[in-house]
Design an enzyme around this catalytic site. Structure first.
Site, PDB file in Angstrom:
ATOM      1  N   TRP A  16     -26.611 -26.038  -7.709  1.00  0.00           N
ATOM      2  CA  TRP A  16     -26.650 -27.455  -7.325  1.00  0.00           C
ATOM      3  C   TRP A  16     -25.804 -27.762  -6.092  1.00  0.00           C
ATOM      4  CZ3 TRP A  16     -21.577 -28.284  -7.193  1.00  0.00           C
ATOM      5  CH2 TRP A  16     -20.787 -27.478  -8.012  1.00  0.00           C
ATOM      6  N   ASN A  17     -24.950 -26.825  -5.653  1.00  0.00           N
ATOM      7  CA  ASN A  17     -23.912 -27.247  -4.688  1.00  0.00           C
ATOM      8  C   ASN A  17     -24.452 -27.595  -3.302  1.00  0.00           C
ATOM      9  OD1 ASN A  17     -24.386 -24.523  -4.227  1.00  0.00           O
ATOM     10  ND2 ASN A  17     -22.278 -24.097  -3.637  1.00  0.00           N
ATOM     11  N   ALA A  34     -30.964 -25.765 -10.546  1.00  0.00           N
ATOM     12  CA  ALA A  34     -29.932 -26.136 -11.524  1.00  0.00           C
ATOM     13  C   ALA A  34     -30.374 -27.414 -12.251  1.00  0.00           C
ATOM     14  CB  ALA A  34     -28.608 -26.367 -10.811  1.00  0.00           C
ATOM     15  N   GLY A  81     -25.604 -18.233  -7.839  1.00  0.00           N
ATOM     16  CA  GLY A  81     -24.911 -18.890  -8.945  1.00  0.00           C
ATOM     17  C   GLY A  81     -23.673 -18.124  -9.348  1.00  0.00           C
ATOM     18  N   SER A  82     -23.301 -18.294 -10.595  1.00  0.00           N
ATOM     19  CA  SER A  82     -22.040 -17.732 -11.085  1.00  0.00           C
ATOM     20  C   SER A  82     -22.178 -16.242 -11.419  1.00  0.00           C
ATOM     21  CB  SER A  82     -21.617 -18.499 -12.339  1.00  0.00           C
ATOM     22  OG  SER A  82     -22.641 -18.400 -13.311  1.00  0.00           O
ATOM     23  N   GLU A 142     -26.445 -13.738  -5.135  1.00  0.00           N
ATOM     24  CA  GLU A 142     -25.439 -14.428  -4.299  1.00  0.00           C
ATOM     25  C   GLU A 142     -24.521 -15.154  -5.267  1.00  0.00           C
ATOM     26  OE1 GLU A 142     -25.171 -14.129  -1.165  1.00  0.00           O
ATOM     27  OE2 GLU A 142     -27.150 -13.624  -0.379  1.00  0.00           O
ATOM     28  N   LEU A 143     -23.363 -14.569  -5.535  1.00  0.00           N
ATOM     29  CA  LEU A 143     -22.525 -15.100  -6.621  1.00  0.00           C
ATOM     30  C   LEU A 143     -21.263 -15.771  -6.065  1.00  0.00           C
ATOM     31  CD1 LEU A 143     -23.111 -12.106  -9.055  1.00  0.00           C
ATOM     32  CD2 LEU A 143     -24.485 -14.176  -8.769  1.00  0.00           C
ATOM     33  N   CYS A 157     -19.400 -21.567  -2.176  1.00  0.00           N
ATOM     34  CA  CYS A 157     -19.051 -20.170  -2.470  1.00  0.00           C
ATOM     35  C   CYS A 157     -18.211 -19.574  -1.348  1.00  0.00           C
ATOM     36  CB  CYS A 157     -20.309 -19.350  -2.696  1.00  0.00           C
ATOM     37  SG  CYS A 157     -21.487 -19.512  -1.353  1.00  0.00           S
ATOM     38  N   GLU A 186     -12.109 -17.867  -9.392  1.00  0.00           N
ATOM     39  CA  GLU A 186     -12.688 -18.734  -8.363  1.00  0.00           C
ATOM     40  C   GLU A 186     -12.368 -20.188  -8.720  1.00  0.00           C
ATOM     41  OE1 GLU A 186     -16.992 -18.979  -8.312  1.00  0.00           O
ATOM     42  OE2 GLU A 186     -16.988 -19.495  -6.188  1.00  0.00           O
TER      43      GLU A 186
HETATM   44  P1  NAP Z   1     -24.524 -21.297 -12.556  1.00  0.00           P
HETATM   45  O1  NAP Z   1     -24.041 -22.028 -13.730  1.00  0.00           O
HETATM   46  O2  NAP Z   1     -24.582 -19.827 -12.604  1.00  0.00           O
HETATM   47  O3  NAP Z   1     -25.975 -21.896 -12.242  1.00  0.00           O
HETATM   48  C1  NAP Z   1     -26.757 -21.417 -11.169  1.00  0.00           C
HETATM   49  C2  NAP Z   1     -28.203 -21.369 -11.601  1.00  0.00           C
HETATM   50  O4  NAP Z   1     -28.347 -20.352 -12.594  1.00  0.00           O
HETATM   51  C3  NAP Z   1     -28.702 -22.655 -12.244  1.00  0.00           C
HETATM   52  O5  NAP Z   1     -30.045 -22.844 -11.901  1.00  0.00           O
HETATM   53  C4  NAP Z   1     -28.550 -22.379 -13.718  1.00  0.00           C
HETATM   54  O6  NAP Z   1     -29.420 -23.142 -14.515  1.00  0.00           O
HETATM   55  C5  NAP Z   1     -28.925 -20.915 -13.761  1.00  0.00           C
HETATM   56  N1  NAP Z   1     -28.379 -20.203 -14.918  1.00  0.00           N
HETATM   57  C6  NAP Z   1     -27.129 -20.279 -15.420  1.00  0.00           C
HETATM   58  N2  NAP Z   1     -27.000 -19.451 -16.479  1.00  0.00           N
HETATM   59  C7  NAP Z   1     -28.196 -18.851 -16.651  1.00  0.00           C
HETATM   60  C8  NAP Z   1     -28.711 -17.911 -17.583  1.00  0.00           C
HETATM   61  N3  NAP Z   1     -27.950 -17.422 -18.552  1.00  0.00           N
HETATM   62  N4  NAP Z   1     -29.991 -17.519 -17.476  1.00  0.00           N
HETATM   63  C9  NAP Z   1     -30.766 -17.992 -16.497  1.00  0.00           C
HETATM   64  N5  NAP Z   1     -30.354 -18.893 -15.579  1.00  0.00           N
HETATM   65  C10 NAP Z   1     -29.078 -19.316 -15.655  1.00  0.00           C
HETATM   66  O7  NAP Z   1     -23.678 -21.659 -11.270  1.00  0.00           O
HETATM   67  P2  NAP Z   1     -23.326 -23.105 -10.738  1.00  0.00           P
HETATM   68  O8  NAP Z   1     -22.195 -23.662 -11.489  1.00  0.00           O
HETATM   69  O9  NAP Z   1     -24.554 -23.937 -10.651  1.00  0.00           O
HETATM   70  O10 NAP Z   1     -22.913 -22.776  -9.244  1.00  0.00           O
HETATM   71  C11 NAP Z   1     -21.626 -22.397  -8.921  1.00  0.00           C
HETATM   72  C12 NAP Z   1     -21.512 -20.912  -8.708  1.00  0.00           C
HETATM   73  O11 NAP Z   1     -22.485 -20.478  -7.763  1.00  0.00           O
HETATM   74  C13 NAP Z   1     -20.191 -20.552  -8.124  1.00  0.00           C
HETATM   75  O12 NAP Z   1     -19.684 -19.387  -8.718  1.00  0.00           O
HETATM   76  C14 NAP Z   1     -20.498 -20.328  -6.667  1.00  0.00           C
HETATM   77  O13 NAP Z   1     -19.562 -19.537  -5.997  1.00  0.00           O
HETATM   78  C15 NAP Z   1     -21.836 -19.712  -6.741  1.00  0.00           C
HETATM   79  N6  NAP Z   1     -22.543 -19.848  -5.466  1.00  0.00           N
HETATM   80  C16 NAP Z   1     -22.745 -18.725  -4.720  1.00  0.00           C
HETATM   81  C17 NAP Z   1     -23.363 -18.824  -3.489  1.00  0.00           C
HETATM   82  C18 NAP Z   1     -23.608 -17.609  -2.644  1.00  0.00           C
HETATM   83  O14 NAP Z   1     -24.415 -17.703  -1.726  1.00  0.00           O
HETATM   84  N7  NAP Z   1     -22.947 -16.493  -2.874  1.00  0.00           N
HETATM   85  C19 NAP Z   1     -23.760 -20.075  -3.020  1.00  0.00           C
HETATM   86  C20 NAP Z   1     -23.523 -21.183  -3.807  1.00  0.00           C
HETATM   87  C21 NAP Z   1     -22.917 -21.061  -5.039  1.00  0.00           C
HETATM   88  P3  NAP Z   1     -28.899 -24.410 -15.359  1.00  0.00           P
HETATM   89  O15 NAP Z   1     -28.365 -25.393 -14.398  1.00  0.00           O
HETATM   90  O16 NAP Z   1     -30.123 -24.853 -16.061  1.00  0.00           O
HETATM   91  O17 NAP Z   1     -27.845 -23.878 -16.279  1.00  0.00           O
END
Ligand code: NAP
Length: 453
Positions: free
Chosen positions: A129-130, A155, A205-206, A227-228, A261, A358
């Site tokens: 979502w960010n 998200a 995501g995470s 991309e975490l 991130c 983080e």
């Molecule tokens: P998140 O909780 O991992 O969610 C990201 C996406 O993954 C959402 O669409 C979420 O869906 C989905 N998801 C979560 N758990 C899942 C599972 N068990 N199975 C399938 N899909 C799943 O992360 P966030 O809080 O939205 O974003 C923050 C994280 O993203 C931070 O750690 C940040 O550093 C990282 N990030 C990395 C980058 C990069 O380019 N490296 C860029 C931006 C953000 P739901 O919303 O439905 O749970």
């Protein structure tokens, strides 16, 4: 799926989720679309991608408002995000033909071969979502131009953004099924990954989501790009331009209200310039103005969800309870709200969240080091390896130290930022694979060897 304004708590829209049956229909449509889409010429696909850029620019205000209302970033940042999406569409519209041109290979025995790049098919993108538009476009622009079709699982807190992005491609004239949004929660993702017509998965995501999705895709022998998270170091050496470093450091930490991130998160400063840096850094952060997400003059509004604000505050509290120094006193959220005020924490040790985890929001961890060797050692003392910033006026030293930093990117005398021209991605727990640039468009291609006997 609920779209909620995190600044007010108001329910903006309740969007019906796709059923199991809908998911099947959507995936089949994506595969059917792929059969025609891959045969279109690169010129046709690129010209549609340029149209997508036009649609984004034409509707910039509308999309920026959806972003700000749904995830709480200030409107000026939302507008820049939409502009950046148009940029990446135009970038790949212009460059993809060159990036994916056949590559002849002249063998030592006189035989000829070539490498050809064929699209793989339907790719699932699980997105955060960010940067609810930018993260999606940096997947979609290269992949659709290359001839793949895309399925977006966004998200759960940004369903309106997800639907708006689908609208961009349909308004631009992309054939039906080339880009579709799945309105589903994370529990339904495995079913999509398992579907035989889905060929690969990209996740931003995470770490936790990365572990789960990579395992599920691995079971199906499907490629992933991950991309975490990141805990990027921002290293300031004693010969740096301290004023410029402090101003950029504040921007690097406060952009998107710290929810990036590649935000600078750990500020590692050589002892002789530590006090000067901290004083300037703190005063820049204090100058950031809070306000409504739609306030033209606000620099920040709130975090994207109340639970994220609470989680961040717990990390801060736990660090302070273990003895962290509070250099700038912020505040955590009110009960059930997403408000937050920035913190700067010092005197950190590895057992504190502010050292080792983080911090996905406006909290800066600062460290005083005796020399550049200790700075690099501390920078590398992290499970993450996404980006790093290095400040020094000595160019040769900067190049040398850049190679010693364990991360996917090092920005010298600058903050880390994504740019269509530059490969983007991490090492260690920050993930693998690359987005953007030429590397990004090749991730989901069949790199096909054609040998002429
Ligand atoms: P998140 O909780 O991992 O969610 C990201 C996406 O993954 C959402 O669409 C979420 O869906 C989905 N998801 C979560 N758990 C899942 C599972 N068990 N199975 C399938 N899909 C799943 O992360 P966030 O809080 O939205 O974003 C923050 C994280 O993203 C931070 O750690 C940040 O550093 C990282 N990030 C990395 C980058 C990069 O380019 N490296 C860029 C931006 C953000 P739901 O919303 O439905 O749970």
């Amino acid at each position: 799926m609920k779209s909620i304004n995190p600044y007010t708590g108001e329910l903006l829209k309740d969007i019906e989720e796709h059923s199991e049956e809908d998911i099947d229909i959507i995936i089949n449509k994506a595969e059917a679309a792929f059969q025609g889409w891959k045969k279109r010429s690169m010129d046709e696909r690129s010209s549609l991608m340029n149209k997508a850029a036009e649609v984004l620019r034409k509707n910039k205000e509308k999309y920026a408002k959806i972003i700000s209302l749904e995830m709480g970033k200030v409107i000026s940042e939302s507008r820049s995000e939409v502009e950046k999406c148009a940029w990446v569409c135009e970038y790949y519209a212009e460059k993809s033909a060159d990036f994916l041109a056949d590559e002849p290979i002249h063998l030592p025995d006189g035989k000829e071969a070539k490498v050809a790049y064929d699209p793989l098919g339907t790719i699932l993108a699980v997105m955060p979502w960010n940067f609810p538009f930018w993260q999606v476009f940096r997947f979609a622009a290269p992949n659709l131009t290359a001839g793949n079709t895309g399925l977006l699982k966004h998200a759960s807190n940004v369903p309106q953004c997800a639907l708006a992005i689908e609208e961009v491609f349909s308004e631009a004239g992309f054939p039906k099924g080339v880009f579709q949004t799945l309105i589903i929660g994370s529990r339904k993702v495995e079913k999509v990954i398992n579907h035989s017509k889905v060929k690969a998965v990209t996740l931003t995501g995470s770490e936790k989501a990365g572990q789960i999705i990579a395992a599920q895709a691995g079971k199906q022998i499907k490629k992933t790009v991950l991309e975490l998270g990141g805990s990027d170091p921002f290293i300031v050496l004693k010969d740096a331009d301290i004023e410029a470093a402090a101003k950029t450091a504040a921007k690097g930490r406060m952009i998107n209200f710290g929810q990036s991130c590649i935000a600078a998160k750990r500020f590692i400063v050589e002892a002789p310039v530590y006090d000067q840096f901290i004083s300037a850094f703190k005063s820049h952060i204090q100058n950031y103005q809070a306000g409504d997400p739609l306030d033209e003059n606000a620099n920040y509004a709130c975090m994207a969800r109340p639970d994220l604000a609470e989680e961040l505050y717990q990390q801060v509290k736990s660090s302070i309870d273990r003895g962290a120094e509070v250099i700038l006193e912020g505040s955590g959220p009110n009960e059930g709200k997403a408000n937050f005020k920035p913190f700067i924490l010092g005197n950190l040790r590895p057992d504190m969240p502010a050292y080792s985890e983080e911090l996905f929001g406006p909290v800066a961890s600062v460290f005083k080091v005796k020399d550049e060797k200790e700075a690099i050692k501390l920078a590398n003392d992290s499970n993450f390896g996404l980006g790093a910033a290095l400040w020094t006026k000595a160019p040769e030293k900067a190049e040398k130290l850049a190679r010693e930093i364990e991360s996917g990117a090092v920005f010298i005398n600058s903050m880390v930022a994504s740019n269509p021209h530059l490969p983007f991605g991490g090492i260690k727990n920050s993930g693998y694979g690359r987005e953007l640039a030429e590397n990004g468009i090749k991730e989901f291609m069949n790199i096909k060897t054609v040998f002429k006997g």
